[in-house]
Motif scaffolding. Structure first.
Motif, PDB file in Angstrom:
ATOM      1  N   ASP A 185     -18.297   6.451   6.944  1.00 14.51           N
ATOM      2  CA  ASP A 185     -19.184   5.350   6.616  1.00 14.51           C
ATOM      3  C   ASP A 185     -19.881   4.857   7.882  1.00 14.51           C
ATOM      4  OD1 ASP A 185     -20.339   3.663   4.821  1.00 14.51           O
ATOM      5  OD2 ASP A 185     -18.812   2.115   5.021  1.00 14.51           O
ATOM      6  N   ASN A 219     -25.763  10.988   4.568  1.00 18.24           N
ATOM      7  CA  ASN A 219     -25.982  11.669   3.282  1.00 18.24           C
ATOM      8  C   ASN A 219     -25.571  13.136   3.366  1.00 18.24           C
ATOM      9  OD1 ASN A 219     -26.978   9.324   2.232  1.00 18.24           O
ATOM     10  ND2 ASN A 219     -29.143   9.901   2.421  1.00 18.24           N
ATOM     11  N   SER A 261     -16.395  12.233   2.255  1.00 13.15           N
ATOM     12  CA  SER A 261     -16.719  10.985   1.576  1.00 13.15           C
ATOM     13  C   SER A 261     -16.070   9.774   2.248  1.00 13.15           C
ATOM     14  CB  SER A 261     -16.293  11.070   0.116  1.00 13.15           C
ATOM     15  OG  SER A 261     -14.954  11.473   0.044  1.00 13.15           O
ATOM     16  N   HIS A 301     -21.751  13.313   3.366  1.00  7.04           N
ATOM     17  CA  HIS A 301     -21.212  13.021   2.037  1.00  7.04           C
ATOM     18  C   HIS A 301     -21.410  14.206   1.093  1.00  7.04           C
ATOM     19  CE1 HIS A 301     -21.212   8.332   2.510  1.00  7.04           C
ATOM     20  NE2 HIS A 301     -20.310   8.937   3.237  1.00  7.04           N
ATOM     21  N   SER A 302     -22.582  14.848   1.202  1.00  4.32           N
ATOM     22  CA  SER A 302     -22.888  15.936   0.262  1.00  4.32           C
ATOM     23  C   SER A 302     -22.046  17.183   0.528  1.00  4.32           C
ATOM     24  CB  SER A 302     -24.378  16.272   0.303  1.00  4.32           C
ATOM     25  OG  SER A 302     -24.667  16.998   1.470  1.00  4.32           O
TER      26      SER A 302
END
Lengths: 84, 84
Positions: free
Chosen positions: B36, B25, B33, B28-29
């Motif tokens: 995974d 998280n 992106s 991603h933030s």
């Protein structure tokens, strides 16, 4: 393409590693006396969508610098491989 | 002889890894992106005095089973090398 990235983040060799010292004492106390210089760090793995292995490594390096590693106290090693 | 041992201790693949999820998280933030399936474990290194690389590996495996890894939740990988 999808790459599998492994990162080791370890305390700098010149710094004391209290967690490693604790593990070392624990191991010695249960009979592992031949072990020395125990150091404890983080192992982070992820998958990344990138154009090439170089790109994947660059992204991992940036992630380490921006979020994962504290470069004042830690250094990192990156290994990129193709998933089986 | 002196051997250099590296151990990776990771949460079992079938288990949720809340620490990995938090790192995911976070990454991603801040714009990563393409990453995974982030998983976070421990990387432990030490030096060990042993008769052979096989002996060193055996000792490391025993240390993992007795102290370092919680085999209910974690698996481990061991790499033994000769120090440079």
């Amino acid at each position: 393409m999808n790459y599998f990235v492994e990162i080791n983040i370890m305390p700098h060799k010149a710094l004391l590693d209290p967690q490693g010292k604790a593990v070392s004492n624990g191991l010695h106390s249960i009979g592992f006396s031949a072990l020395d210089n125990v150091r404890v760090g983080k192992h982070i793995t992820f998958e990344v969508e990138a154009a090439s292995a170089q790109d994947a490594e660059k992204m991992a390096e940036e992630a380490c610098k921006k979020l994962l590693a504290n470069q004042v106290m830690e250094y990192f090693e990156i290994k990129v491989s193709e998933p089986a």
